[in-house]
Write a protein that holds these residues in place. Structure first.
Motif, mmCIF file in Angstrom:
data_model
loop_
_atom_site.group_PDB
_atom_site.id
_atom_site.type_symbol
_atom_site.label_atom_id
_atom_site.label_comp_id
_atom_site.label_asym_id
_atom_site.label_seq_id
_atom_site.Cartn_x
_atom_site.Cartn_y
_atom_site.Cartn_z
ATOM 1 N N ARG A 102 0.848 -1.185 0.000
ATOM 2 C CA ARG A 102 0.000 0.000 0.000
ATOM 3 C C ARG A 102 0.885 1.236 0.000
ATOM 4 O O ARG A 102 1.836 1.331 0.760
ATOM 5 N N SER A 103 0.550 2.158 -0.830
ATOM 6 C CA SER A 103 1.334 3.389 -0.864
ATOM 7 C C SER A 103 0.852 4.333 0.232
ATOM 8 O O SER A 103 -0.307 4.290 0.648
ATOM 9 N N LYS A 104 1.744 5.173 0.692
ATOM 10 C CA LYS A 104 1.367 6.149 1.702
ATOM 11 C C LYS A 104 0.672 7.303 1.013
ATOM 12 O O LYS A 104 1.172 7.864 0.046
ATOM 13 N N LYS A 105 -0.475 7.638 1.520
ATOM 14 C CA LYS A 105 -1.242 8.732 0.951
ATOM 15 C C LYS A 105 -1.074 9.953 1.846
ATOM 16 O O LYS A 105 -1.062 9.838 3.058
ATOM 17 N N HIS A 106 -0.946 11.089 1.226
ATOM 18 C CA HIS A 106 -0.849 12.330 1.976
ATOM 19 C C HIS A 106 -2.087 13.189 1.775
ATOM 20 O O HIS A 106 -2.155 14.302 2.270
ATOM 21 N N GLU A 107 -3.044 12.655 1.030
ATOM 22 C CA GLU A 107 -4.298 13.368 0.842
ATOM 23 C C GLU A 107 -5.407 12.363 0.585
ATOM 24 O O GLU A 107 -5.162 11.219 0.204
ATOM 25 N N VAL A 108 -6.613 12.812 0.817
ATOM 26 C CA VAL A 108 -7.770 11.951 0.627
ATOM 27 C C VAL A 108 -8.873 12.796 -0.026
ATOM 28 O O VAL A 108 -8.943 14.008 0.190
ATOM 29 N N VAL A 109 -9.695 12.155 -0.846
ATOM 30 C CA VAL A 109 -10.768 12.847 -1.535
ATOM 31 C C VAL A 109 -12.072 12.588 -0.787
ATOM 32 O O VAL A 109 -12.473 11.443 -0.593
ATOM 33 N N VAL A 110 -12.706 13.669 -0.343
ATOM 34 C CA VAL A 110 -13.982 13.582 0.357
ATOM 35 C C VAL A 110 -15.061 14.084 -0.588
ATOM 36 O O VAL A 110 -14.986 15.215 -1.086
ATOM 37 N N LYS A 136 -1.792 17.204 6.384
ATOM 38 C CA LYS A 136 -1.362 18.363 7.169
ATOM 39 C C LYS A 136 -2.555 19.100 7.763
ATOM 40 O O LYS A 136 -2.480 19.618 8.880
ATOM 41 N N ALA A 137 -3.660 19.160 7.018
ATOM 42 C CA ALA A 137 -4.860 19.827 7.520
ATOM 43 C C ALA A 137 -5.447 19.052 8.695
ATOM 44 O O ALA A 137 -5.842 19.641 9.708
ATOM 45 N N VAL A 138 -5.508 17.729 8.571
ATOM 46 C CA VAL A 138 -6.034 16.899 9.662
ATOM 47 C C VAL A 138 -5.133 17.028 10.885
ATOM 48 O O VAL A 138 -5.608 17.162 12.022
ATOM 49 N N LYS A 139 -3.824 17.019 10.668
ATOM 50 C CA LYS A 139 -2.874 17.164 11.773
ATOM 51 C C LYS A 139 -3.034 18.513 12.457
ATOM 52 O O LYS A 139 -3.028 18.599 13.688
ATOM 53 N N SER A 140 -3.198 19.561 11.685
ATOM 54 C CA SER A 140 -3.351 20.902 12.257
ATOM 55 C C SER A 140 -4.611 21.011 13.100
ATOM 56 O O SER A 140 -4.591 21.568 14.206
ATOM 57 N N VAL A 141 -5.717 20.472 12.592
ATOM 58 C CA VAL A 141 -6.980 20.520 13.350
ATOM 59 C C VAL A 141 -6.864 19.701 14.632
ATOM 60 O O VAL A 141 -7.312 20.129 15.697
ATOM 61 N N ALA A 142 -6.240 18.534 14.555
ATOM 62 C CA ALA A 142 -6.087 17.691 15.746
ATOM 63 C C ALA A 142 -5.179 18.349 16.777
ATOM 64 O O ALA A 142 -5.473 18.323 17.978
ATOM 65 N N GLU A 143 -4.081 18.980 16.330
ATOM 66 C CA GLU A 143 -3.194 19.678 17.266
ATOM 67 C C GLU A 143 -3.914 20.846 17.940
ATOM 68 O O GLU A 143 -3.789 21.054 19.146
ATOM 69 N N GLU A 144 -4.650 21.609 17.149
ATOM 70 C CA GLU A 144 -5.387 22.754 17.700
ATOM 71 C C GLU A 144 -6.433 22.300 18.714
ATOM 72 O O GLU A 144 -6.587 22.907 19.776
ATOM 73 N N VAL A 167 -0.764 11.359 11.415
ATOM 74 C CA VAL A 167 -1.956 11.016 10.642
ATOM 75 C C VAL A 167 -1.567 10.013 9.569
ATOM 76 O O VAL A 167 -0.581 10.200 8.865
ATOM 77 N N LYS A 168 -2.353 8.933 9.461
ATOM 78 C CA LYS A 168 -2.167 7.945 8.396
ATOM 79 C C LYS A 168 -3.431 7.918 7.561
ATOM 80 O O LYS A 168 -4.526 7.763 8.089
ATOM 81 N N MET A 169 -3.256 8.065 6.254
ATOM 82 C CA MET A 169 -4.401 8.070 5.342
ATOM 83 C C MET A 169 -4.261 6.948 4.334
ATOM 84 O O MET A 169 -3.159 6.513 4.017
ATOM 85 N N ASN A 190 -6.821 5.135 0.789
ATOM 86 C CA ASN A 190 -7.646 5.569 -0.340
ATOM 87 C C ASN A 190 -8.979 6.178 0.070
ATOM 88 O O ASN A 190 -9.463 7.081 -0.577
ATOM 89 N N SER A 191 -9.587 5.666 1.109
ATOM 90 C CA SER A 191 -10.889 6.198 1.506
ATOM 91 C C SER A 191 -10.767 7.013 2.792
ATOM 92 O O SER A 191 -9.949 6.703 3.657
ATOM 93 N N PRO A 192 -11.573 8.067 2.935
ATOM 94 C CA PRO A 192 -11.479 8.909 4.128
ATOM 95 C C PRO A 192 -11.842 8.167 5.405
ATOM 96 O O PRO A 192 -11.402 8.540 6.487
ATOM 97 N N GLU A 193 -12.642 7.105 5.307
ATOM 98 C CA GLU A 193 -13.065 6.363 6.486
ATOM 99 C C GLU A 193 -11.935 5.552 7.113
ATOM 100 O O GLU A 193 -12.075 5.051 8.211
ATOM 101 N N LYS A 194 -10.818 5.405 6.414
ATOM 102 C CA LYS A 194 -9.704 4.626 6.946
ATOM 103 C C LYS A 194 -8.585 5.513 7.489
ATOM 104 O O LYS A 194 -7.474 5.061 7.692
ATOM 105 N N THR A 195 -8.899 6.774 7.733
ATOM 106 C CA THR A 195 -7.917 7.696 8.293
ATOM 107 C C THR A 195 -7.711 7.379 9.761
ATOM 108 O O THR A 195 -8.661 7.181 10.512
ATOM 109 N N ARG A 196 -6.444 7.339 10.177
ATOM 110 C CA ARG A 196 -6.101 7.072 11.574
ATOM 111 C C ARG A 196 -5.305 8.245 12.123
ATOM 112 O O ARG A 196 -4.367 8.710 11.483
ATOM 113 N N ILE A 197 -5.692 8.684 13.303
ATOM 114 C CA ILE A 197 -5.038 9.819 13.939
ATOM 115 C C ILE A 197 -4.453 9.339 15.257
ATOM 116 O O ILE A 197 -5.133 8.690 16.044
ATOM 117 N N SER A 198 -3.200 9.670 15.483
ATOM 118 C CA SER A 198 -2.529 9.301 16.720
ATOM 119 C C SER A 198 -2.046 10.577 17.399
ATOM 120 O O SER A 198 -1.275 11.337 16.827
#
Length: 195
Positions: free
Chosen positions: A73-81, A93-101, A116-118, A120-128
């Motif tokens: 699986r390739s590492k994704k740095h963006e996801v399409v919603v 970076k946007a998800v990370k910024s919102v989570a940090e804030e 943040v790990k992303m 292909n689908s937005p539902e599989k995003t993981r935030i640590s």
């Protein structure tokens, strides 16, 4: 990568290079190397067996790297919603910024580190989220509140329904926190502003 793993990779690469060099010297005559290899390697059955085993391991390793390159699986740095109005491209970076804030809005949180790990689908995003606090009274309750707040804020703000939000709370070590923030500032000041 750890030091021992790096050492093993270097040794494995050197052994593979020597084995390939010997195999090339046997097949294609190299003036000063081929006679020595022919006298030592071809006359000694254990050395020949060792060469065959090493070449087999090298071939197996190359095959494993090839298969891993095809199917990993390739590492994704963006996801399409997708929404009613069209598609949004959300970067990690946007998800990370919102989570940090969001984590920083809690008064007892001193410092936080978000990964943040992303896919292909937005539902599989993981935030640590790894957060540090001065107050060690209710770490479990605070981590649960941060987890819920980050999940809701990322969902409402960006429309990314995170699959998992992990929060790791630790009590602050003042000296370590100062060293990390100083090293983080040095890294940010050394980065070029224009890419």
């Amino acid at each position: 990568m750890g030091g021992f793993r790096r050492f093993i990779r270097i040794v494995w690469t050197l052994v593979a290079m020597v084995a390939l060099f010997v195999a090339i010297a046997v097949i294609y005559p190299i003036p000063q190397v081929s006679p020595v290899i022919a006298n030592t390697l071809m006359n000694n059955e254990y050395a020949l067996l060792a060469e065959v085993i090493i070449l087999g391991v090298v071939l197996f390793g190359v095959l494993c790297f090839f298969i891993h390159g095809l199917f990993a699986r390739s590492k994704k740095h963006e996801v399409v919603v997708k929404n009613d109005l069209g598609e949004l491209i959300i970067q990690d970076k946007a998800v990370k910024s919102v989570a940090e804030e969001t984590a920083h809005q809690f008064s007892s949180v001193v410092d936080e580190d978000v990964k943040v790990k992303m896919s292909n689908s937005p539902e599989k995003t993981r935030i640590s989220v790894k957060a540090y606090t001065r107050d060690a009274n209710d770490l479990t309750g605070l981590s649960k509140r941060i987890q819920e707040a980050v999940w809701k804020k990322v969902d409402l703000t960006l429309g990314v329904h995170a699959e998992k939000v992990d929060v790791d709370m630790e009590q602050e070590d003042y000296e370590r926190t100062q060293q990390e923030s100083a090293s983080r500032q040095n890294r940010n000041s050394n980065r070029p502003r224009v890419k």
